[in-house]
Design an enzyme around this catalytic site. Structure first.
Site, mmCIF file in Angstrom:
data_model
loop_
_atom_site.group_PDB
_atom_site.id
_atom_site.type_symbol
_atom_site.label_atom_id
_atom_site.label_comp_id
_atom_site.label_asym_id
_atom_site.label_seq_id
_atom_site.Cartn_x
_atom_site.Cartn_y
_atom_site.Cartn_z
ATOM 1 C CB THR A 32 -0.840 0.012 1.229
ATOM 2 O OG1 THR A 32 -1.326 -1.538 1.314
ATOM 3 C CG2 THR A 32 -1.540 1.032 1.641
ATOM 4 C CD GLU A 33 3.546 3.460 -3.621
ATOM 5 O OE1 GLU A 33 3.423 4.185 -4.357
ATOM 6 O OE2 GLU A 33 4.062 2.302 -3.882
ATOM 7 C CB SER A 53 -16.965 -3.721 3.494
ATOM 8 O OG SER A 53 -16.984 -4.078 4.547
ATOM 9 C CD GLU A 66 -4.474 -8.461 4.092
ATOM 10 O OE1 GLU A 66 -4.575 -8.330 2.735
ATOM 11 O OE2 GLU A 66 -3.834 -8.484 4.600
ATOM 12 N N GLY A 67 -8.676 -4.977 1.189
ATOM 13 C CA GLY A 67 -9.127 -4.364 0.820
ATOM 14 C C GLY A 67 -10.548 -4.286 0.936
#
Length: 383
Positions: free
Chosen positions: A128-129, A369, A366-367
């Protein structure tokens, strides 16, 4: 369809439960209040001795090799006591799995035994950035070949266990002219490499015992053989591993929500109002009935995703469904459980306020909803 656990899976579940109750639970509130890294490191070292830091890693490299279902069961039990420890275990297992899946034999031999044995307290997943969260293909971190080295420059954010990790799996753009998502590669960067800097811990709402940091690469020079997998094919790796990570987060949400509901159930059996135990009131009974039912549905979705992954079958859609259900319904369950305690639920003397804070992020990392719904819908309409 057989829902019965194997003897090995039951043993893993029981061992995780005993460790959670005996070691994690007595320290959970202190870890949350102080974010003392030595407490977390002690937990992770003991879990490594039990084989929990390489649950789905081959015994050849020191792993337990018990499969994804056992991994899910273990994370759920650990999360019932301490979400901070559980997420650290989940992330490090994910790092170990990606090295096992695409690493060279030399890379596996170098890193997996250290992750599994506890020589490394954990590993970090650097994807992630700031402008590449839900859209990781938009990352800006670059890796450029220079003689016999790669030189990394860029910044990753929200990186779990970064301060105590022994190795970092890092994604960077290696072909800036390629179509979006096509020119990204994956690298292994050991802790202590010059040019790798870990920032101060973020001040989070929950899961405070698991440090979350910015990781900066400034002319960070790594050897050419630090490349993991094929050059410019790293984005596919990230997508695959994120799907597996979602099983871990769904399992974590199951654990936190389950602990919250059980605590609230036991509380209202003892707490009296109007001369009667609160548990005698049908409205509260039905509130718990609804939430226990939703969490059981989430558990079955999670087990299905874990079973499919373990069997080597497509599981990405099921993992997204499991994470969506477990985290969204888990958030509602924790807030309902807190409500059942009334004012006491809002006090730090009781664990409900910690459960509510810890579970909140599960529908984000982790993504989100929303991203899970995109993935599910994409699968629905792709056939």
């Amino acid at each position: 369809m057989n829902f019965e656990l194997t003897e090995e899976q039951t043993l893993i579940q029981d061992t995780a439960r005993q460790f959670a109750e005996g070691v994690l639970e007595p320290k959970a509130a202190e870890l949350d209040a102080t974010a003392e890294p030595e407490i977390l490191k002690s937990h992770l070292s003991q879990l490594a001795e039990l084989g929990f830091m390489g649950l789905n890693v081959s015994e050849t490299y020191g792993g337990a090799e018990v499969g994804t279902v056992a991994f899910s069961l273990a994370i759920t039990e650990l999360a019932r006591a301490c979400a901070s420890t559980a997420v650290s275990v989940s992330v490090s297992n994910m790092v170990a799995e990606v090295i096992q899946a695409i690493g060279t034999e030399a890379q596996k031999q170098q890193y997996l035994p250290k992750l599994c044995s506890g020589e490394f307290y954990g590993g970090s997943f650097c994807l992630t950035e700031t402008e590449a969260g839900s859209d990781p293909a938009a990352m800006k971190t670059r890796a450029v070949k220079d003689g016999d080295s790669w030189v990394l420059n860029g910044t990753k954010v929200w990186i779990s266990t970064a301060a105590i990790a022994g190795v970092y799996v890092v994604w960077a753009v290696t072909d800036p002219d390629a179509p979006k998502g096509k020119g990204i590669s994956c690298f292994l960067v050991p802790a202590g490499t010059p040019g790798l800097k870990v920032g101060k811990p973020e001040q989070k709402m929950g899961q405070k015992g698991s440090g979350t940091h910015e990781v900066v690469f400034e002319d960070c020079r790594i050897p050419l053989d630090a490349l993991m997998g094929a050059e410019n094919q790293g984005f596919k790796i990230a997508v695959t591993e994120l799907a597996g990570g979602r099983i871990g987060i769904a399992s974590l949400a199951l654990g936190v929500a389950g602990a919250a509901l059980d605590y609230a159930r036991d509380y209202i059996k003892e707490r009296k109002q109007f001369g009667r135990p609160l548990a005698d009131f049908q409205g509260l009974q039905w509130m718990l009935a609804d939430h226990y039912t939703e969490m059981e549905a989430a558990r079955l979705l999670t087990m299905q995703a874990a079973f499919l992954k373990e069997a080597g079958k497509p599981f990405a859609q099921q993992a997204s469904m499991a994470k969506l259900m477990a985290t969204e319904k888990g958030n509602l369950a924790c807030y309902a459980a807190l409500q059942l305690l009334g004012a006491n639920g809002y006090m730090k003397d009781y664990p409900l306020e910690r459960f509510a804070r810890d579970i909140r992020v599960t529908s984000i990392y982790e993504g989100t909803s929303e991203i899970q719904k995109v993935i599910i819908a994409r699968n629905l309409f792709s056939s």
